[in-house]
Design a protein around this motif. Structure first.
Motif, PDB file in Angstrom:
ATOM      1  N   GLN A  25       0.832  -1.198   0.000  1.00 56.16           N
ATOM      2  CA  GLN A  25       0.000   0.000   0.000  1.00 56.16           C
ATOM      3  C   GLN A  25       0.872   1.255   0.000  1.00 56.16           C
ATOM      4  O   GLN A  25       0.653   2.175  -0.800  1.00 56.16           O
ATOM      5  CB  GLN A  25      -0.911  -0.014   1.227  1.00 56.16           C
ATOM      6  N   ARG A  26       1.873   1.282   0.839  1.00 51.22           N
ATOM      7  CA  ARG A  26       2.776   2.439   0.893  1.00 51.22           C
ATOM      8  C   ARG A  26       3.539   2.618  -0.417  1.00 51.22           C
ATOM      9  O   ARG A  26       3.722   3.731  -0.903  1.00 51.22           O
ATOM     10  CB  ARG A  26       3.754   2.285   2.059  1.00 51.22           C
ATOM     11  N   HIS A  27       3.971   1.507  -0.992  1.00 52.82           N
ATOM     12  CA  HIS A  27       4.709   1.566  -2.262  1.00 52.82           C
ATOM     13  C   HIS A  27       3.824   2.132  -3.378  1.00 52.82           C
ATOM     14  O   HIS A  27       4.255   3.012  -4.130  1.00 52.82           O
ATOM     15  CB  HIS A  27       5.218   0.175  -2.650  1.00 52.82           C
ATOM     16  N   ILE A  28       2.609   1.647  -3.482  1.00 54.80           N
ATOM     17  CA  ILE A  28       1.685   2.136  -4.513  1.00 54.80           C
ATOM     18  C   ILE A  28       1.395   3.623  -4.289  1.00 54.80           C
ATOM     19  O   ILE A  28       1.395   4.411  -5.233  1.00 54.80           O
ATOM     20  CB  ILE A  28       0.385   1.309  -4.523  1.00 54.80           C
ATOM     21  N   GLN A  29       1.150   3.992  -3.044  1.00 53.55           N
ATOM     22  CA  GLN A  29       0.863   5.394  -2.729  1.00 53.55           C
ATOM     23  C   GLN A  29       2.045   6.287  -3.107  1.00 53.55           C
ATOM     24  O   GLN A  29       1.864   7.381  -3.637  1.00 53.55           O
ATOM     25  CB  GLN A  29       0.513   5.553  -1.246  1.00 53.55           C
ATOM     26  N   GLN A  30       3.256   5.791  -2.857  1.00 53.98           N
ATOM     27  CA  GLN A  30       4.449   6.574  -3.156  1.00 53.98           C
ATOM     28  C   GLN A  30       4.694   6.669  -4.656  1.00 53.98           C
ATOM     29  O   GLN A  30       5.008   7.734  -5.174  1.00 53.98           O
ATOM     30  CB  GLN A  30       5.649   5.938  -2.466  1.00 53.98           C
ATOM     31  N   THR A  31       4.549   5.564  -5.379  1.00 51.69           N
ATOM     32  CA  THR A  31       4.856   5.563  -6.809  1.00 51.69           C
ATOM     33  C   THR A  31       3.751   6.169  -7.658  1.00 51.69           C
ATOM     34  O   THR A  31       4.032   6.797  -8.676  1.00 51.69           O
ATOM     35  CB  THR A  31       5.160   4.142  -7.320  1.00 51.69           C
ATOM     36  N   GLU A  32       2.498   5.966  -7.252  1.00 50.93           N
ATOM     37  CA  GLU A  32       1.374   6.456  -8.056  1.00 50.93           C
ATOM     38  C   GLU A  32       0.739   7.724  -7.507  1.00 50.93           C
ATOM     39  O   GLU A  32      -0.104   8.335  -8.171  1.00 50.93           O
ATOM     40  CB  GLU A  32       0.322   5.358  -8.213  1.00 50.93           C
TER      41      GLU A  32
END
Length: 65
Positions: A25-32
């Motif tokens: 979730q954090r990765h998606i939020q950061q990248t997208e």
């Protein structure tokens, strides 16, 4: 995916899997740059799994007697 009808279920998952969910979730939020709920994150993970693993499972099922 346009807002499909959802299914509400209460599930229990082990802490390490929940930690993985939150990391994704954090990765998606950061990248997208978009906020996701736990449900949306799980949907993304399952969609990716379906798209990557699904075809291989179908091929295996077609070969099995």
């Amino acid at each position: 995916m346009p807002n499909p009808i959802g299914v509400i279920r209460t599930v229990t998952i082990p802490v390490p899997l929940f930690t993985h969910l939150k990391n994704c979730q954090r990765h998606i939020q950061q990248t997208e740059g978009r906020k996701l709920t736990n449900s949306h994150t799980l949907a993304v993970i399952l969609r990716q799994h379906r798209d990557i693993v699904g075809p291989a499972l179908q091929r295996t099922a077609q070969v099995s007697p």
